[in-house]
Enzyme design. Structure first.
Site, PDB file in Angstrom:
ATOM      1  N   GLN A 140       0.864  -1.190   0.000  1.00  0.00           N
ATOM      2  CA  GLN A 140       0.000   0.000   0.000  1.00  0.00           C
ATOM      3  C   GLN A 140       0.899   1.238   0.000  1.00  0.00           C
ATOM      4  OE1 GLN A 140      -3.491  -0.117   2.604  1.00  0.00           O
ATOM      5  NE2 GLN A 140      -3.079  -2.286   3.017  1.00  0.00           N
TER       6      GLN A 140
ATOM      7  N   LYS B  91       0.346  -8.873 -17.683  1.00  0.00           N
ATOM      8  CA  LYS B  91      -0.870  -9.249 -16.968  1.00  0.00           C
ATOM      9  C   LYS B  91      -1.667  -8.003 -16.603  1.00  0.00           C
ATOM     10  CE  LYS B  91       0.684  -8.875 -12.210  1.00  0.00           C
ATOM     11  NZ  LYS B  91       0.864  -9.487 -10.894  1.00  0.00           N
TER      12      LYS B  91
ATOM     13  N   ASP C 108       1.950 -13.959  -2.285  1.00  0.00           N
ATOM     14  CA  ASP C 108       0.884 -13.901  -1.285  1.00  0.00           C
ATOM     15  C   ASP C 108      -0.091 -15.047  -1.513  1.00  0.00           C
ATOM     16  OD1 ASP C 108      -1.053 -13.273   0.557  1.00  0.00           O
ATOM     17  OD2 ASP C 108      -1.250 -11.182  -0.017  1.00  0.00           O
TER      18      ASP C 108
ATOM     19  N   ALA D 235      -0.481 -16.511  -4.348  1.00  0.00           N
ATOM     20  CA  ALA D 235       0.155 -17.319  -5.403  1.00  0.00           C
ATOM     21  C   ALA D 235      -0.652 -17.372  -6.694  1.00  0.00           C
ATOM     22  CB  ALA D 235       0.446 -18.744  -4.908  1.00  0.00           C
TER      23      ALA D 235
END
Length: 322
Positions: free
Chosen positions: A108, A203, A233, A235
């Site tokens: 963040q 992506k 995280d 995955a």
């Protein structure tokens, strides 16, 4: 000065290293590499869940180092760290050096949408306000996080440790793959060490923790692909990328990262994916259920120990990566 001199300084009460609850195994490994004993402290809870910390030895005038990853449960570990910093400050520590193998809330780091917080900056403010005088971190998700602080921040990198491991495997035809455009610099650093080309997964991420592979930029056909990221995280990105690489003609796929968050469905996804081996470091302590045959863990203990020694001796930390 060297390790022996640092041990002498510890014996004279000049250097103290403490650990909290996030990753005591790594902390003890660090003190073993340095050659000092772990500082005496305890963390307990009141009946209502409030955290109580006791420093059980004098640290007046000492250079102190607190080892704490702000991994899950992130909020608990952040509060432990803030309270420990406050305790050290009020006990007249000379310096309070926060060693954060994993910096929670690092993703963040900007306002991606209207009315969003920049929580990575908030955490930096909290650490400074509590009394930290320096931060030593490993692979911050975004390098600009260093600028969120008005105290020195030493950022270590995990690429050399990961690259050395894959170099030892002596693959014939390797391509290093970045799972997104933002990780190209990291992939290039590993590619330079392994003298290999790179490829990029194009992506898009329609919402947090959800990724869709659009295209693969680069030649992967017949090659051993190594995907590198700083954090894994859920995955989703990593397993989608691995499957896409195999479909595009990659011979086999390995994956690696510095910080194995591995939350939610991550382990199930990895076990069912085309990833042959996932290589991670111990910046985050993995519970037993996540230590499978498919996961290899490398230690950053020696690297962090050397960083502490360099900081204490007022030597360049960047020399560790030359």
């Amino acid at each position: 000065m060297g390790v022996s001199a640092l041990m002498a300084e510890y014996g004279n009460g000049k250097v103290k290293v403490f650990t909290l609850n996030s990753n005591p195994e790594l902390a003890h490994e660090i003190t073993e590499h340095i050659g000092v004993e772990m500082g005496k402290s305890s963390v307990s809870r009141f009946s209502d869940g409030e955290i109580q910390i006791n420093i059980e030895e004098s640290i007046r005038g000492c250079d102190t180092y607190v080892i704490q990853s702000t991994s899950s449960p992130a909020n608990e570990h952040i509060m432990e760290l803030l309270i420990m910093i406050d305790a050290l400050k009020r006990a007249s520590a000379k310096t309070i050096n926060v060693v954060m193998p994993y910096y929670g809330y690092a993703r963040q780091d900007r306002k991606a949408r209207s009315r969003e917080p920049i929580t990575a900056k908030l955490v930096a403010n909290l650490l400074e306000t509590a009394g930290a005088t320096r931060v030593i971190a490993l692979d911050l998700h975004a390098t600009q996080i260093q600028g969120f602080f008005d105290i020195p921040v030493d950022q270590l990198v995990g690429v050399p440790i990961l690259a050395d491991y894959f170099e030892s495997k002596q693959f014939d035809d390797v391509v290093i793959v970045s799972p997104d455009h933002g990780g190209v610099i990291r992939a290039r650093k590993m590619a330079d060490r392994l003298k290999a080309p790179i490829a990029i997964i194009d992506k898009r991420r329609p919402k947090p923790n959800v990724a869709e592979v659009m295209n693969i930029v680069g030649n992967v056909e017949g090659k051993t692909a190594i995907i590198i990221d700083d954090i894994i995280d859920t995955a989703g990105t990593m397993t989608l990328a691995a499957n896409a690489l195999v479909e595009t003609g990659a011979k086999e796929v390995y994956a690696c990262c510095t910080h194995p968050v591995l939350s939610g469905p991550a382990m199930e996804r990895i076990q069912n994916s085309k990833i042959k081996e996932l290589v991670v470091t111990n910046t985050i302590s993995l519970p037993e259920e996540k230590k499978t045959d498919k996961v290899t863990t490398l230690s950053v203990g020696e690297l962090l120990a050397k960083a502490i020694i360099h900081v204490h001796e007022q030597r360049s930390v960047s020399k560790l990566f030359d």
